[in-house]
Design an enzyme around this catalytic site. Structure first.
Site, mmCIF file in Angstrom:
data_model
loop_
_atom_site.group_PDB
_atom_site.id
_atom_site.type_symbol
_atom_site.label_atom_id
_atom_site.label_comp_id
_atom_site.label_asym_id
_atom_site.label_seq_id
_atom_site.Cartn_x
_atom_site.Cartn_y
_atom_site.Cartn_z
ATOM 1 N N CYS A 122 0.879 -1.178 0.000
ATOM 2 C CA CYS A 122 0.000 0.000 0.000
ATOM 3 C C CYS A 122 0.915 1.227 0.000
ATOM 4 C CB CYS A 122 -0.874 -0.053 1.256
ATOM 5 S SG CYS A 122 -1.941 1.370 1.446
ATOM 6 N N CYS A 129 -2.576 14.957 3.498
ATOM 7 C CA CYS A 129 -3.753 14.941 2.621
ATOM 8 C C CYS A 129 -4.683 16.063 3.073
ATOM 9 C CB CYS A 129 -4.474 13.601 2.724
ATOM 10 S SG CYS A 129 -5.875 13.480 1.574
ATOM 11 N N GLY A 176 -2.583 10.197 1.257
ATOM 12 C CA GLY A 176 -2.876 11.072 0.127
ATOM 13 C C GLY A 176 -3.967 10.555 -0.780
ATOM 14 N N GLU A 177 -4.474 11.469 -1.612
ATOM 15 C CA GLU A 177 -5.504 11.136 -2.605
ATOM 16 C C GLU A 177 -4.815 11.027 -3.969
ATOM 17 O OE1 GLU A 177 -8.906 10.445 -3.171
ATOM 18 O OE2 GLU A 177 -8.122 10.431 -5.219
ATOM 19 N N SER A 208 -7.200 3.783 -5.420
ATOM 20 C CA SER A 208 -8.361 4.016 -4.584
ATOM 21 C C SER A 208 -8.583 5.517 -4.427
ATOM 22 C CB SER A 208 -8.142 3.376 -3.212
ATOM 23 O OG SER A 208 -9.208 3.679 -2.358
ATOM 24 N N SER A 231 -13.901 4.875 -2.348
ATOM 25 C CA SER A 231 -14.273 4.884 -0.931
ATOM 26 C C SER A 231 -15.671 5.472 -0.818
ATOM 27 C CB SER A 231 -13.282 5.740 -0.130
ATOM 28 O OG SER A 231 -12.000 5.178 -0.205
ATOM 29 N N LEU A 232 -16.639 4.614 -0.591
ATOM 30 C CA LEU A 232 -18.036 5.048 -0.567
ATOM 31 C C LEU A 232 -18.443 5.399 0.871
ATOM 32 C CD1 LEU A 232 -20.187 5.324 -2.750
ATOM 33 C CD2 LEU A 232 -20.970 3.024 -2.174
ATOM 34 N N HIS A 233 -18.390 4.417 1.736
ATOM 35 C CA HIS A 233 -18.579 4.577 3.185
ATOM 36 C C HIS A 233 -19.962 5.065 3.614
ATOM 37 C CE1 HIS A 233 -14.433 3.684 3.165
ATOM 38 N NE2 HIS A 233 -13.984 4.903 2.977
HETATM 39 S S1 SF4 Z 1 -8.919 8.578 3.499
HETATM 40 FE FE1 SF4 Z 1 -7.494 9.056 1.830
HETATM 41 S S2 SF4 Z 1 -8.424 10.853 0.870
HETATM 42 FE FE2 SF4 Z 1 -9.387 10.697 2.874
HETATM 43 S S3 SF4 Z 1 -8.130 12.004 4.215
HETATM 44 FE FE3 SF4 Z 1 -7.313 9.910 4.336
HETATM 45 S S4 SF4 Z 1 -5.649 9.862 2.859
HETATM 46 FE FE4 SF4 Z 1 -6.932 11.633 2.348
#
Ligand code: SF4
Length: 364
Positions: A122, A129, A176-177, A208, A231-233
């Site tokens: 991963c 982020c 991060g995104e 993701s 990521s729906l959640h």
């Molecule tokens: S889940 Fe992913 S997108 Fe959301 S704050 Fe955490 S690192 Fe950033």
């Protein structure tokens, strides 16, 4: 392979993360022949050399020039934490002394030789982020900068040194995104998936996203063949907004349209990530709505236990989030299956070293 746009990071230019055409430009700028680019690329990714002295295919003078004017190391292993379940968490130092983490997770399925069948890395794509997901430890770190393609690929190369067997899968689910660092992430993907490097297959590479709609559309238009996880959640706009502020920018309806567009363009199934929170998204109505969303196209749903982030001292809404009980968790899985949804449990690997999903926050 495309030449990636790069963020400026102080210090000599990196060699890692560059495509062959990009390296060719670099070689010409250094007054060298173009064909040296392929040799450098192979030395890094095929032969996995870690010092310029080991680039024996190159003349000594060029090795010295590269050592003086470029940088081979993009990330350096700072610490490695070992979990009881075999998970390893890496803390990396970057060239500007910033830090990121990666997690190497063995699968629970064991081969005849006693090694896990899958070894999934991963990786992180940003330092911190700024999306502010309420359940995520990384969200407590402000975004400092995007990682370069070299820093992304080098997480793989360094982590591989700590595994006797090849890493089989890569997921862009660390800090991060990834969609907010699209160019560098895809430049790294191109190298990781290049058959020549034998690093990881596209079907074993997953990006993701928290729901960055333009990124999903771009992946669709580029017909990217890596896997997409979303990521729906939550299955209502209200709860999703509470959990993930990004939902205000790209509402659930728009997100679902983008996912359908992605499927129409690529014909690839999509994975939904769904963390279960007690009393928030774990009821019968949630099951029904999630099943309805999941059945709109070929999908699978990864149901994930919520992992404690108390070490980040959450406040307000985040402080009240609680994991669903094991009994309710099992009930939720069973109900989804009854509704005809393909369901998997994402394990809690590495929880004892704060390496589980959503727990990366440089706690080391
Ligand atoms: S889940 Fe992913 S997108 Fe959301 S704050 Fe955490 S690192 Fe950033």
């Amino acid at each position: 392979m495309a030449v990636a746009k790069r963020d400026i990071v102080a210090g000599p230019p990196e060699l890692k993360g560059r495509s062959v055409p990009d390296l060719e430009v670099m070689m010409l700028n250094l007054g060298e022949k173009k064909y040296r680019a392929q040799q450098v690329y192979d030395a890094i990714y095929v032969e996995r050399r870690s010092t310029f002295d080991e680039f024996t295919v190159l003349p000594q003078a060029l090795r010295e020039k590269l050592a003086a004017e470029t940088r081979l190391e993009s990330v350096r292993v700072d610490t490695v934490q070992h979990s009881d379940d075999g998970t390893k968490k890496f803390l990396f130092t970057l060239h500007d002394d910033r830090k990121v983490e990666s997690v190497l997770i063995p699968s629970e399925l064991i081969e005849d030789d006693g090694h896990p069948r899958r070894r999934t890395l991963c990786v992180s794509t940003q330092v911190g982020c700024n999306l502010g997901c309420q359940f995520c430890a990384t969200a407590t770190l402000k975004l400092a900068r995007n990682l370069t393609a070299g820093e992304i690929v080098d997480q793989f190369l360094q982590a591989q040194l700590y595994s006797t067997k090849p890493i089989t899968n890569v997921v862009f689910m660390g800090m991060g995104e990834p969609m907010n660092n699209y160019d560098n992430v895809m430049a790294a993907v191109d190298i990781l998936n290049d058959q020549r490097t034998k690093m990881v297959a596209p079907r074993r590479t997953t990006l993701s996203t928290a729901g960055v709609v333009p990124g999903i559309i771009r992946m669709a238009d580029e017909k990217r063949i890596i896997k997409l996880a979303v990521s729906l959640h939550a299955t209502t706009q209200g709860v999703r907004e509470q959990l993930m502020p990004i939902a205000k920018k790209w509402p659930l309806t728009e997100l679902m349209e983008a996912i359908e567009y992605y499927y129409q363009k690529t014909r690839k199934s999509v994975t939904y990530e769904y963390i279960l929170f007690e009393g928030l998204n774990d009821g019968e109505d949630d099951v029904k709505r999630l099943a309805r969303l999941a059945r709109r196209l070929p999908t699978k749903v990864n149901v994930i236990p919520f992992h404690d982030i108390d070490f980040t001292h959450p406040q307000g809404f985040a402080a009240d989030l609680r994991p669903t009980s094991p009994q309710k968790f099992q009930w939720f899985l069973d109900r989804l299956r009854e509704e005809g949804v393909q369901v998997f449990i994402r394990s809690s690997s590495g929880q004892d070293i704060d390496a589980a999903c959503g727990q990366l926050a440089l706690s080391a």
